[in-house]
Design an enzyme around this catalytic site. Structure first.
Site, mmCIF file in Angstrom:
data_model
loop_
_atom_site.group_PDB
_atom_site.id
_atom_site.type_symbol
_atom_site.label_atom_id
_atom_site.label_comp_id
_atom_site.label_asym_id
_atom_site.label_seq_id
_atom_site.Cartn_x
_atom_site.Cartn_y
_atom_site.Cartn_z
ATOM 1 N N ASP A 43 -3.755 2.504 -5.298
ATOM 2 C CA ASP A 43 -2.465 2.508 -4.600
ATOM 3 C C ASP A 43 -2.164 1.242 -3.817
ATOM 4 O O ASP A 43 -1.270 1.241 -2.988
ATOM 5 C CB ASP A 43 -2.355 3.755 -3.711
ATOM 6 C CG ASP A 43 -2.861 3.555 -2.307
ATOM 7 O OD1 ASP A 43 -3.863 2.827 -2.143
ATOM 8 O OD2 ASP A 43 -2.252 4.099 -1.384
ATOM 9 N N GLU A 44 -2.914 0.171 -4.050
ATOM 10 C CA GLU A 44 -2.594 -1.047 -3.309
ATOM 11 C C GLU A 44 -2.796 -2.295 -4.155
ATOM 12 O O GLU A 44 -3.606 -2.317 -5.079
ATOM 13 C CB GLU A 44 -3.415 -1.134 -2.021
ATOM 14 C CG GLU A 44 -4.898 -1.033 -2.239
ATOM 15 C CD GLU A 44 -5.678 -1.093 -0.929
ATOM 16 O OE1 GLU A 44 -5.514 -2.068 -0.165
ATOM 17 O OE2 GLU A 44 -6.461 -0.169 -0.683
ATOM 18 N N ASP A 89 0.863 -1.191 0.000
ATOM 19 C CA ASP A 89 0.000 0.000 0.000
ATOM 20 C C ASP A 89 0.900 1.242 0.000
ATOM 21 O O ASP A 89 1.752 1.399 0.869
ATOM 22 C CB ASP A 89 -0.895 -0.011 1.243
ATOM 23 C CG ASP A 89 -1.952 1.067 1.201
ATOM 24 O OD1 ASP A 89 -3.150 0.734 1.254
ATOM 25 O OD2 ASP A 89 -1.586 2.264 1.118
HETATM 26 P P1 TTP Z 1 -5.232 5.163 1.210
HETATM 27 O O1 TTP Z 1 -4.231 4.106 0.869
HETATM 28 O O2 TTP Z 1 -6.327 4.837 2.150
HETATM 29 O O3 TTP Z 1 -4.475 6.424 1.840
HETATM 30 P P2 TTP Z 1 -3.082 7.044 1.485
HETATM 31 O O4 TTP Z 1 -2.315 6.237 0.490
HETATM 32 O O5 TTP Z 1 -3.266 8.480 1.099
HETATM 33 O O6 TTP Z 1 -2.352 7.035 2.886
HETATM 34 P P3 TTP Z 1 -1.787 5.768 3.677
HETATM 35 O O7 TTP Z 1 -2.041 4.557 2.855
HETATM 36 O O8 TTP Z 1 -0.322 6.058 3.856
HETATM 37 O O9 TTP Z 1 -2.530 5.766 4.967
HETATM 38 O O10 TTP Z 1 -5.890 5.714 -0.101
HETATM 39 C C1 TTP Z 1 -5.181 5.838 -1.324
HETATM 40 C C2 TTP Z 1 -5.609 7.102 -2.057
HETATM 41 O O11 TTP Z 1 -7.018 7.083 -2.246
HETATM 42 C C3 TTP Z 1 -5.304 8.357 -1.300
HETATM 43 O O12 TTP Z 1 -3.988 8.855 -1.549
HETATM 44 C C4 TTP Z 1 -6.370 9.293 -1.762
HETATM 45 C C5 TTP Z 1 -7.542 8.406 -2.131
HETATM 46 N N1 TTP Z 1 -8.570 8.496 -1.074
HETATM 47 C C6 TTP Z 1 -9.641 9.365 -1.269
HETATM 48 O O13 TTP Z 1 -9.751 10.002 -2.310
HETATM 49 N N2 TTP Z 1 -10.582 9.471 -0.268
HETATM 50 C C7 TTP Z 1 -10.482 8.785 0.914
HETATM 51 O O14 TTP Z 1 -11.339 8.912 1.803
HETATM 52 C C8 TTP Z 1 -9.367 7.893 1.097
HETATM 53 C C9 TTP Z 1 -9.215 7.113 2.376
HETATM 54 C C10 TTP Z 1 -8.444 7.790 0.082
HETATM 55 MG MG MG Z 2 -2.131 4.154 0.718
#
Ligand code: TTP
Ligand code: MG
Length: 375
Positions: free
Chosen positions: A125-126, A9
């Site tokens: 992103d994962e 992730d």
């Molecule tokens: P996440 O992987 O949940 O968050 P992140 O990568 O920004 O942070 P981390 O993993 O380090 O905790 O989500 C991936 C992307 O999805 C994030 O960069 C932006 C988008 N996203 C939204 O648009 N709305 C949201 O509520 C969430 C949680 C994520």
């Molecule tokens: Mg993330």
């Protein structure tokens, strides 16, 4: 044999993408989302850098509130095109590490698919990768995780967190365990110890509803879920209950498999003026078929399902599809099926606004031939 599943992730993904193309932002609170308009803006935070998280900014928070607690942050609107291009480069790296499936015939409904690698993307992103064989070349799964992190960092200047476990559920929970830039390895014998104290909603698939239903039974932690009678869970939740009970006991056999990457090839036309004459509709279908067929050939694919979409004035939209007994790359058949599916609407009194045509269930040529002859 225990599997080795990685869940990768990306850290603060959208914010990290922005920082990667503007290094001046490094180390600063960066917030991606709606325009805060000096604190009166509407909309929410999509994500933010870890520096912004120190101020308490979080995904989903109203942007006005974020501005209040972090007025000196850099606030940016999302650039989805850019994030998608970075995402596909990340996924290319991950895919290159995934094991290749031994036997692509095991899936009945997809008998003629290509051998695929054990890679499963989740959102931008994962992704999960099954590296059961891949880790054998390393002294320790953590070494492989480091290598992957290095590759992504060297290529894109981005960090990620990796969870390693014997199944997808454990890997997914583990990747969030030490964020950002972390690696969490849960070997099979440590799974129960790791899962037991966690709240049940750490399990993918347990949302607020299931969580409160479990709470009614006195189940809050994964350990309590594991100890609860499977029979009773079955009675209360059906199959899902048994599935959850297994997961709580550290058992999750769900495979890492790529959803079909190209699910379909389609095209549609909105007419400049609404059309009544079905001759024109059929001619248009012909044009669309030509276009799709070119695309199909150039990608060396075959289709198995044909779909049409028709929209009338007033926006009523209908979709019809037909699945063929075997995959084909024949334009004539596609067109015939398409026309047959359109027949139903031929005498409709409404005028047509849009026509769409789509080839679905796509398979690679080489593989179709091999398989059809083999059977
Ligand atoms: P996440 O992987 O949940 O968050 P992140 O990568 O920004 O942070 P981390 O993993 O380090 O905790 O989500 C991936 C992307 O999805 C994030 O960069 C932006 C988008 N996203 C939204 O648009 N709305 C949201 O509520 C969430 C949680 C994520
Ligand atoms: Mg993330």
């Amino acid at each position: 044999m225990d599997r080795a599943i990685f869940h990768v992730d990306m850290d603060a993904f959208y914010a990290a993408c922005e920082i990667s193309r503007n290094p001046e932002l490094k180390g600063k609170p960066v917030i991606i989302g709606a325009d805060p308009k000096e604190g009166v803006g509407r909309g929410v935070v999509m994500t933010c850098s870890y520096e912004a998280r120190k101020y308490g900014v979080r995904s989903g928070m109203p942007i006005s509130q974020a501005f209040k607690i972090c007025p000196n942050g850099t606030y940016l609107r999302p650039d989805m095109k850019f994030y998608m291009s970075i995402s596909s480069r990340v996924m290319d790296v991950l895919r290159s590490y995934a094991d290749v499936e031994d036997n692509s015939f095991e899936r009945e409904e997809e008998k003629v698919s290509e051998p695929e690698c054990k890679f499963e993307q989740w959102g931008l992103d994962e992704a999960f990768i099954d590296v059961t064989k891949g880790v054998l070349g390393y002294a320790n799964p953590i070494d492989l995780a480091r290598k992957i992190k290095e590759d992504i960092f060297n290529l894109l200047n981005l960090t990620c967190s990796i969870g390693i476990g014997p199944n997808k559920q454990v890997a997914k929970i583990a990747s969030a365990y030490q964020k950002p830039d972390g690696i969490t390895y849960i070997p099979p014998e440590k799974v129960r110890e790791f899962l037991d104290p966690l709240p049940v909603d750490k399990i993918m698939g347990i949302g607020p509803k299931t969580k409160s239903a479990l709470e009614e039974l006195g189940i809050k932690t994964i350990e309590e879920l594991a100890d609860y009678s499977t029979g009773d869970l079955n009675e209360r939740f059906g199959k899902m209950g048994v599935y959850l009970s297994n997961i709580a006991r550290g058992v999750d056999n769900s495979p890492v498999r790529s959803k079909h990457e190209r699910k379909s090839i389609g095209s549609e036309i909105t007419f400049e003026r609404d059309i009544q004459d079905f001759e024109i509709i059929y001619k248009t279908l012909n044009l669309l078929a030509d276009k799709l067929y070119k695309d199909l050939l150039s990608k060396k694919l075959q289709y198995r399902t044909i779909e049409i979409k028709i929209r009338f004035e007033g926006f009523a939209t209908y979709i019809r599809q037909q699945k063929l007994p075997v995959p084909l790359k024949d334009k004539r058949v596609a067109l015939e099926v398409g026309k047959k599916l359109l027949k139903e609407f031929e005498f409709d009194k409404r005028k047509v606004r849009l026509l769409g045509f789509r080839f679905k269930d796509l398979f690679k040529n080489s593989f179709v031939q091999k398989t059809l002859f083999d059977f």
